[in-house]
Design an enzyme around this catalytic site. Structure first.
Site, mmCIF file in Angstrom:
data_model
loop_
_atom_site.group_PDB
_atom_site.id
_atom_site.type_symbol
_atom_site.label_atom_id
_atom_site.label_comp_id
_atom_site.label_asym_id
_atom_site.label_seq_id
_atom_site.Cartn_x
_atom_site.Cartn_y
_atom_site.Cartn_z
ATOM 1 N N HIS A 82 0.725 -1.291 -0.021
ATOM 2 C CA HIS A 82 0.209 -0.037 0.132
ATOM 3 C C HIS A 82 0.896 1.254 -0.103
ATOM 4 O O HIS A 82 1.934 1.358 0.747
ATOM 5 C CB HIS A 82 -0.804 -0.099 1.396
ATOM 6 C CG HIS A 82 -1.594 1.269 1.328
ATOM 7 N ND1 HIS A 82 -2.965 1.329 0.679
ATOM 8 C CD2 HIS A 82 -1.682 2.531 1.808
ATOM 9 C CE1 HIS A 82 -3.419 2.333 0.859
ATOM 10 N NE2 HIS A 82 -2.637 3.162 1.432
ATOM 11 N N ASP A 161 -14.812 3.625 7.269
ATOM 12 C CA ASP A 161 -13.764 4.425 6.794
ATOM 13 C C ASP A 161 -14.469 5.494 5.753
ATOM 14 O O ASP A 161 -14.178 6.444 5.339
ATOM 15 C CB ASP A 161 -12.641 3.550 6.113
ATOM 16 C CG ASP A 161 -11.715 4.604 5.478
ATOM 17 O OD1 ASP A 161 -11.148 5.279 6.236
ATOM 18 O OD2 ASP A 161 -11.208 4.427 4.445
ATOM 19 N N ARG A 168 -14.257 13.664 7.126
ATOM 20 C CA ARG A 168 -12.632 14.123 7.683
ATOM 21 C C ARG A 168 -12.360 15.265 6.309
ATOM 22 O O ARG A 168 -11.842 16.181 6.596
ATOM 23 C CB ARG A 168 -11.477 13.149 7.756
ATOM 24 C CG ARG A 168 -11.715 12.464 9.031
ATOM 25 C CD ARG A 168 -10.704 11.106 8.869
ATOM 26 N NE ARG A 168 -9.268 11.447 8.695
ATOM 27 C CZ ARG A 168 -8.475 10.549 7.887
ATOM 28 N NH1 ARG A 168 -8.927 9.287 7.563
ATOM 29 N NH2 ARG A 168 -7.406 10.902 7.710
ATOM 30 N N SER A 183 -7.421 4.376 8.983
ATOM 31 C CA SER A 183 -8.022 4.333 7.783
ATOM 32 C C SER A 183 -7.258 3.378 6.979
ATOM 33 O O SER A 183 -8.005 2.675 6.341
ATOM 34 C CB SER A 183 -8.035 5.950 7.184
ATOM 35 O OG SER A 183 -8.524 5.886 5.919
ATOM 36 N N LYS A 187 -8.412 -1.049 6.125
ATOM 37 C CA LYS A 187 -8.728 -1.540 4.614
ATOM 38 C C LYS A 187 -7.789 -2.591 4.384
ATOM 39 O O LYS A 187 -8.162 -3.592 3.917
ATOM 40 C CB LYS A 187 -8.600 -0.332 3.970
ATOM 41 C CG LYS A 187 -9.870 0.646 3.670
ATOM 42 C CD LYS A 187 -9.415 1.811 2.796
ATOM 43 C CE LYS A 187 -8.500 2.819 3.182
ATOM 44 N NZ LYS A 187 -8.717 4.341 2.747
#
Ligand code: URA
Length: 440
Positions: A82, A161, A168, A183, A187
């Site tokens: 990621h 999220d 946010r 967050s 995921k």
């Protein structure tokens, strides 16, 4: 406890219990806790922070708020990667196929671009026919047969999220380490892989502009991943300068293909090899240095490229575009941007470069906007290069001619030119594992 009392508690810097966090996340997802109360809580978290076990609790409750992938139908060790988001960041398209070619399974769920950062799903959808929404059984079959598949996130994954991020975004509460870490990791944990390599970007094009903040974010995310029973590590990589030369969807796919042929830009190639080495290491393929050499071998002999072509074919795309990238449609209008003075490029405002690509049509200003896959920028000169007045520093491409003028002015303003050569930059600043931080 009422939400009011939880906000009061956090406002005074006290820790929330796991039970309280669960109640809060569930209540918010189910619509019992209104946005205004959650917004107050988010702001309190921004100011007062969270303890490590609170962040882990928040992450796990968020991950459990919707569907959680069970990847047990895929054989072997599954390793995910990621990136915290950047400009010109096409690493997934290079390292996913490389890692798969070397025997690590990559069952990846990726996102779309938003704001100045691009998204892997948009890049892949620039390949004619490529499908990113495919049923679970087919996804598993492709990963089992080709080693890799990349799809978009399923509709009901981590709904907490989705709701929290939207809030946010409009309440100036994005740039908080506990909130970013929970967050991202919620995921990744819901996506089900055994190992997770985090590419935490740092610099003018990243969420975290300062190295120490990027390291703190990485430490938090690695602690959460490890605490959730996953093999996890992070590399802190440079995003003070766009990665590679191409910014924009099909332009980035073409650059990823060139990189998989061993002909890519040096910075992109090097970052990809290190990230891939860590994926292989987490996948049980050996020590980092040996894994780096393995990754380089699969890049130089074309195994990575063949795996990308196989994945594209399996996901409905036309593999001829991978083997002959000149087939990609070119945007009809282009403008060569020239340097207005002589000197060294001493700074690039990388977020601004990303914004220029959005202006050209390569990204979205709002979620519902459509994308022009052929639009974008090819950077001819980057940080540290010397330019003479009139040298071409970038080529901008668009499908509408009128977009080029505003975009080129903005891109020129993203470059700073000075008389002295700037210091050279590192590509990888640090590695973070559960036990240590190694700075390079
Ligand atoms: N990416 C995410 O998914 N969440 C954040 O909060 C920031 C970047």
């Amino acid at each position: 406890m009422r939400m009011y009392d939880l906000i009061e508690k956090k406002k005074h810097g006290e820790s929330l219990t796991r039970q309280e966090i669960r109640q809060m996340v569930r209540g918010f997802v189910e619509g019992e806790i209104p946005d205004y109360q959650m917004a107050a809580m988010l702001m309190a978290i921004c100011f007062k922070g969270m303890e490590e076990d609170e962040i882990t609790g928040l992450t796990l409750e968020m991950a459990a708020s919707g569907d959680v992938a069970d990847l047990s139908g895929i054989e072997g060790v599954k390793v995910d990667k990621h990136s915290t988001g950047g400009v010109g960041d096409k690493t997934t398209l290079v390292i996913g196929p490389l890692a798969a070619a070397l025997g690590v399974k990559v069952a990846k769920m990726s996102g779309r671009g938003l704001g100045h950062t691009g998204g892997t799903i948009d890049k892949l959808e620039s390949i004619p026919g490529f499908e990113t929404a495919i049923p679970r059984e087919r996804f598993f079959r492709i990963v089992n047969e080709t080693g890799i598949a990349v799809i978009g996130q399923s509709g009901n994954m981590v709904p907490a999220d989705k709701k929290l991020y939207a809030l946010r975004d409009v309440t100036a509460t994005v740039d908080s380490i506990p909130l970013i870490a929970s967050s991202i990791m919620s995921k990744k944990i819901a996506a089900g892989s055994d190992g997770i390599v985090l590419d935490v970007k740092t610099g003018s094009g990243a969420f975290m502009k300062e190295l120490e903040d990027s390291i703190a974010l990485a430490r938090e995310m690695v602690a959460i991943g490890t605490g959730a029973g996953r093999r996890c590590c992070a590399l802190i990589t440079d995003m003070d300068v766009p990665l590679g030369s191409a910014i924009g969807n099909s332009l980035e796919v073409i650059e990823a293909i060139e990189t998989l042929k061993g002909k890519g830009p040096e910075d992109l190639t090097e970052v990809c090899l290190w990230l891939c080495a860590h994926m292989l290491h987490l996948g049980g393929k050996g020590q980092i240095r040996g894994c780096y050499d393995m990754a380089k071998g699969a890049l130089m002999d074309g195994r990575g490229l063949q795996t990308l072509a196989a994945m594209v074919k399996a996901q409905g795309g036309d593999p001829a575009y991978i083997l002959e990238p000149e087939r990609f449609e070119k945007a009809p209008f282009c403008l060569a941007l020239q340097a207005e003075e002589e000197g060294f490029i001493t700074h690039m405002d990388t977020a601004r470069c990303g914004i220029v690509s959005v202006i050209l049509g390569a990204g979205r200003e709002r979620k519902e906007d459509s994308i022009d896959y052929s639009a974008g920028i090819l950077l001819e000169k980057k940080y540290g290069d010397f330019v003479k007045k009139g040298d071409i520093i970038a080529v901008l491409r668009a499908s509408r001619k009128e977009l080029l003028e505003e975009a080129s002015k903005k891109l020129l303003s993203a470059y700073t030119i000075g008389s002295e050569a700037p210091p050279s930059k590192k590509l990888v600043y640090a590695m973070v594992t559960k036990d240590q931080i190694v700075r390079f």
